[in-house]
Design a protein around this motif. Structure first.
Motif, short mmCIF file in Angstrom:
data_model
loop_
_atom_site.label_atom_id
_atom_site.label_comp_id
_atom_site.label_asym_id
_atom_site.label_seq_id
_atom_site.Cartn_x
_atom_site.Cartn_y
_atom_site.Cartn_z
N UNK A 23 -0.82 21.04 17.09
CA UNK A 23 -0.63 21.63 18.41
C UNK A 23 0.60 22.47 18.83
N UNK A 24 0.24 23.33 19.46
CA UNK A 24 1.32 24.26 20.16
C UNK A 24 2.00 23.47 21.38
N UNK A 25 3.21 24.10 21.45
CA UNK A 25 4.12 23.43 22.68
C UNK A 25 3.21 24.03 24.01
N UNK A 26 3.32 23.30 24.96
CA UNK A 26 2.50 23.53 26.17
C UNK A 26 3.55 23.69 27.66
N UNK A 27 3.38 24.52 28.14
CA UNK A 27 4.10 24.57 29.50
C UNK A 27 2.88 24.64 30.60
N UNK A 28 2.57 23.68 31.19
CA UNK A 28 1.38 24.06 32.11
C UNK A 28 0.24 24.29 31.36
N UNK A 33 3.08 29.13 20.58
CA UNK A 33 2.97 29.06 19.07
C UNK A 33 4.31 29.74 18.69
N UNK A 34 4.83 29.09 17.24
CA UNK A 34 6.18 29.57 16.80
C UNK A 34 5.75 30.10 15.43
N UNK A 35 6.59 30.36 14.71
CA UNK A 35 6.71 31.07 13.44
C UNK A 35 5.93 30.18 12.48
#
Length: 209
Positions: A23-28, A33-35
């Motif tokens: 899962x990606x990091x979520x802000x709101x 997504x990262x490398x």
């Protein structure tokens, strides 16, 4: 992220639903997504191009996640004469011509031939990697190579214990490690002579040679 990986947003969501992607990091409502996500997406694409199915890739990913980390496999600070090799999953697949199945991967991880480091794989020995991939290239199934490796491991442990006992009884502790090349040479010579005897006599055709 989808554009960078060369896939659609719908495909990205599908991979997440299949748990092929963390899962990606979520802000709101924003997903970041990262490398590592990009590397995993490119790996999935590369493995699909090599004939793996999504189910097979999911099983491979599960095997990786259950495998030991590279530090556990190599042993931090342990003396070794072997050269570890870092590989991407697709490089490993190329090495063994489509025989990197979940079963074979699990066997290699169990034997300690492979460790994981994020999205990279580390093979503990370049020599073992080269020999095993050459055997597969010559027609020996990878499953058979790994089964033979398991048997060789038993005999190698016994030989190592024998030599260690021999030198520890007669050599100062500080010199034990320095005598490793002698142990290796003795074992290589005995195996070479055993092969000579088997090949000159025709060998037991029911055996591995």
């Amino acid at each position: 992220m989808a554009v960078e990986a060369g896939i659609t947003v719908r495909t990205l969501r599908f991979y997440r639903e299949r748990k092929l992607l963390a899962p990606p990091r979520r802000e709101g409502r924003i997903a970041w997504y990262d490398d590592r996500h990009l590397a995993r997406l490119r790996t999935i694409s590369a493995l699909l191009e090599r004939g793996h199915t999504l189910n097979g890739i999911a099983e491979l990913a599960e095997a990786f996640e259950q495998g030991r980390g590279v530090a556990d496999v190599l042993g931090v600070g342990a003396p070794t004469e072997e050269e570890p090799v870092r590989l991407t999953p697709e490089e490993l697949a190329d090495r063994f011509a489509g025989q990197v199945t979940p079963e074979n991967l699990a066997a290699a991880l169990e034997l300690g031939y492979l460790g994981t480091d994020g999205d990279e794989i580390v093979h503990v020995s370049r020599r073992l990697l080269d020999v095993s991939s050459e055997l597969v290239a010559r027609g020996v199934p990878l499953a058979a190579v790994l089964a033979a490796g398991r048997e060789v491991r038993v005999h190698a442990e016994a030989l190592a214990a024998l030599f260690e006992g021999l030198v520890r009884d007669h050599v100062p502790e500080r010199d034990v490690t320095r005598l490793r090349p002698l142990a290796r040479s003795a074992v290589e010579a005995e195996v070479s002579l055993a092969l000579d005897r088997r090949l000159s006599s025709g060998g037991d055709r029911r055996g591995p040679l």
